[in-house]
Motif scaffolding. Structure first.
Motif, PDB file in Angstrom:
ATOM      1  N   LYS A 168      18.870  38.414 -10.773  1.00  0.00           N
ATOM      2  CA  LYS A 168      18.685  38.465  -9.329  1.00  0.00           C
ATOM      3  C   LYS A 168      17.195  38.497  -9.029  1.00  0.00           C
ATOM      4  CE  LYS A 168      23.105  39.088  -8.601  1.00  0.00           C
ATOM      5  NZ  LYS A 168      23.837  38.082  -9.249  1.00  0.00           N
ATOM      6  N   LYS A 169      16.791  37.777  -8.013  1.00  0.00           N
ATOM      7  CA  LYS A 169      15.389  37.722  -7.611  1.00  0.00           C
ATOM      8  C   LYS A 169      15.263  38.152  -6.155  1.00  0.00           C
ATOM      9  CE  LYS A 169      13.961  35.445 -11.324  1.00  0.00           C
ATOM     10  NZ  LYS A 169      13.091  35.951 -12.307  1.00  0.00           N
ATOM     11  N   VAL A 170      14.079  38.652  -5.800  1.00  0.00           N
ATOM     12  CA  VAL A 170      13.757  39.011  -4.428  1.00  0.00           C
ATOM     13  C   VAL A 170      12.482  38.268  -4.067  1.00  0.00           C
ATOM     14  CG1 VAL A 170      13.127  40.897  -2.871  1.00  0.00           C
ATOM     15  CG2 VAL A 170      14.776  41.296  -4.689  1.00  0.00           C
ATOM     16  N   ILE A 171      12.515  37.571  -2.944  1.00  0.00           N
ATOM     17  CA  ILE A 171      11.335  36.847  -2.468  1.00  0.00           C
ATOM     18  C   ILE A 171      10.839  37.558  -1.217  1.00  0.00           C
ATOM     19  CG2 ILE A 171      10.404  34.669  -1.616  1.00  0.00           C
ATOM     20  CD1 ILE A 171      12.706  33.283  -3.116  1.00  0.00           C
ATOM     21  N   ILE A 172       9.592  37.983  -1.240  1.00  0.00           N
ATOM     22  CA  ILE A 172       8.962  38.647  -0.103  1.00  0.00           C
ATOM     23  C   ILE A 172       7.866  37.712   0.395  1.00  0.00           C
ATOM     24  CG2 ILE A 172       7.670  40.682   0.669  1.00  0.00           C
ATOM     25  CD1 ILE A 172      10.433  41.398  -0.283  1.00  0.00           C
ATOM     26  N   TYR A 173       7.885  37.446   1.692  1.00  0.00           N
ATOM     27  CA  TYR A 173       6.829  36.597   2.225  1.00  0.00           C
ATOM     28  C   TYR A 173       6.355  37.115   3.572  1.00  0.00           C
ATOM     29  CZ  TYR A 173      10.547  34.485   5.031  1.00  0.00           C
ATOM     30  OH  TYR A 173      11.593  34.285   5.879  1.00  0.00           O
ATOM     31  N   ARG A 174       5.095  36.844   3.830  1.00  0.00           N
ATOM     32  CA  ARG A 174       4.466  37.225   5.087  1.00  0.00           C
ATOM     33  C   ARG A 174       3.406  36.178   5.377  1.00  0.00           C
ATOM     34  NH1 ARG A 174       5.089  40.118   9.706  1.00  0.00           N
ATOM     35  NH2 ARG A 174       3.050  40.580  10.538  1.00  0.00           N
ATOM     36  N   GLY A 175       3.599  35.425   6.442  1.00  0.00           N
ATOM     37  CA  GLY A 175       2.657  34.365   6.764  1.00  0.00           C
ATOM     38  C   GLY A 175       2.668  33.305   5.675  1.00  0.00           C
ATOM     39  N   ARG A 176       1.518  33.019   5.116  1.00  0.00           N
ATOM     40  CA  ARG A 176       1.453  32.000   4.055  1.00  0.00           C
ATOM     41  C   ARG A 176       1.458  32.596   2.651  1.00  0.00           C
ATOM     42  NH1 ARG A 176      -4.780  30.028   4.147  1.00  0.00           N
ATOM     43  NH2 ARG A 176      -5.638  32.090   4.040  1.00  0.00           N
ATOM     44  N   TYR A 177       1.651  33.901   2.530  1.00  0.00           N
ATOM     45  CA  TYR A 177       1.674  34.569   1.231  1.00  0.00           C
ATOM     46  C   TYR A 177       3.112  34.929   0.852  1.00  0.00           C
ATOM     47  CZ  TYR A 177      -3.263  35.053   2.285  1.00  0.00           C
ATOM     48  OH  TYR A 177      -4.567  34.795   2.605  1.00  0.00           O
ATOM     49  N   PHE A 178       3.401  34.870  -0.433  1.00  0.00           N
ATOM     50  CA  PHE A 178       4.726  35.252  -0.898  1.00  0.00           C
ATOM     51  C   PHE A 178       4.647  35.785  -2.321  1.00  0.00           C
ATOM     52  CE2 PHE A 178       4.250  31.004  -2.511  1.00  0.00           C
ATOM     53  CZ  PHE A 178       4.929  31.004  -3.718  1.00  0.00           C
ATOM     54  N   ALA A 179       5.712  36.499  -2.708  1.00  0.00           N
ATOM     55  CA  ALA A 179       5.823  37.016  -4.074  1.00  0.00           C
ATOM     56  C   ALA A 179       7.284  36.968  -4.482  1.00  0.00           C
ATOM     57  CB  ALA A 179       5.302  38.441  -4.153  1.00  0.00           C
TER      58      ALA A 179
END
Length: 89
Positions: free
Chosen positions: A49-60
């Motif tokens: 399982k993966k979690v993608i966190i993004y805010r504006g043009r940044y992500f992890a």
């Protein structure tokens, strides 16, 4: 509304055809005599399982366990900012 109905029917047919093709593969042989609803109920995802966190043009992209550890190490202020987002999951 007519276009939406036609689109929905076409997508259902395409999904059904993909399932039929999948059943003809080596991996899908175990579902050969099963319908799609039965196959979905018995399917077990073996991927991490993966979690993608993004805010504006940044992500992890984090592994789920890694994200939980990161979340638990955050201050309560940061956790309170993440809580509404996690409630949507």
């Amino acid at each position: 509304k007519y276009n939406f109905i036609v689109f929905h029917i076409v997508m259902l047919l395409i999904g059904y055809m993909y399932f039929q093709i999948y059943k003809n593969t080596e991996e899908g042989q175990k579902y050969a005599k099963k319908s799609l609803p039965v196959a979905i109920k018995k399917y077990v995802c073996k991927k991490e399982k993966k979690v993608i966190i993004y805010r504006g043009r940044y992500f992890a992209i984090f592994n789920f366990l890694e994200f939980i550890k990161l979340y638990s190490s955050c201050s309560e202020e940061i956790q309170s900012l993440l809580d509404p987002i996690l409630a949507l999951v």
